[in-house]
Scaffold this active site. Structure first.
Site, PDB file in Angstrom:
ATOM      1  N   CYS A  28       0.836  -1.207   0.000  1.00 13.25           N
ATOM      2  CA  CYS A  28       0.000   0.000   0.000  1.00 13.25           C
ATOM      3  C   CYS A  28       0.875   1.262   0.000  1.00 13.25           C
ATOM      4  O   CYS A  28       1.549   1.556   0.995  1.00 13.25           O
ATOM      5  CB  CYS A  28      -0.911  -0.051   1.226  1.00 13.25           C
ATOM      6  SG  CYS A  28      -1.728   1.486   1.642  1.00 13.25           S
ATOM      7  N   CYS A  31       0.092   3.854   2.673  1.00 15.20           N
ATOM      8  CA  CYS A  31       0.518   3.327   3.977  1.00 15.20           C
ATOM      9  C   CYS A  31       2.001   3.624   4.209  1.00 15.20           C
ATOM     10  O   CYS A  31       2.409   3.966   5.323  1.00 15.20           O
ATOM     11  CB  CYS A  31       0.297   1.823   4.059  1.00 15.20           C
ATOM     12  SG  CYS A  31      -1.418   1.302   3.914  1.00 15.20           S
TER      13      CYS A  31
END
Length: 103
Positions: A28, A31
């Site tokens: 991600c 993230c």
């Protein structure tokens, strides 16, 4: 310091005081942007807030229990009770402002 938490330890790790758990995954992009911000906050607020992170791919039960559909999601609990859920990337200042409401 940001500690790793798992499906097995999450309830214990977030049962006392104010906690922030960063739900993330290695693949991600947002993230990976959020993670250093959480690290910086933990250095500045670590005496007042417990910081955790959970890899959603390795620990699917907890994100499912809390209805986490998008990552990064930051879950804030106080004394074991969910107080806030923040989805997507946020700056250190934005997160500090939210956390300070619960201190």
């Amino acid at each position: 310091m940001v500690s790793e938490t798992t499906d097995n330890t999450f309830e214990k790790d977030t049962s006392e005081g104010v906690t922030l758990t960063d739900f993330w995954a290695t693949w991600c992009g947002p993230c990976r942007m959020q993670s250093p911000v959480v690290e910086q906050l933990s250095e500045e607020m670590g005496d007042k807030v417990t910081f955790n992170k959970m890899d959603v791919d390795q620990n699917p039960e907890t994100p499912q229990k809390f209805g986490i559909m998008s990552i990064p999601t930051l879950l804030i609990k106080k004394d074991g009770e969910v107080k806030d859920s923040i989805v997507g990337y946020h700056s250190k200042e934005q997160l500090a402002k939210v956390l300070n409401q619960y201190l």
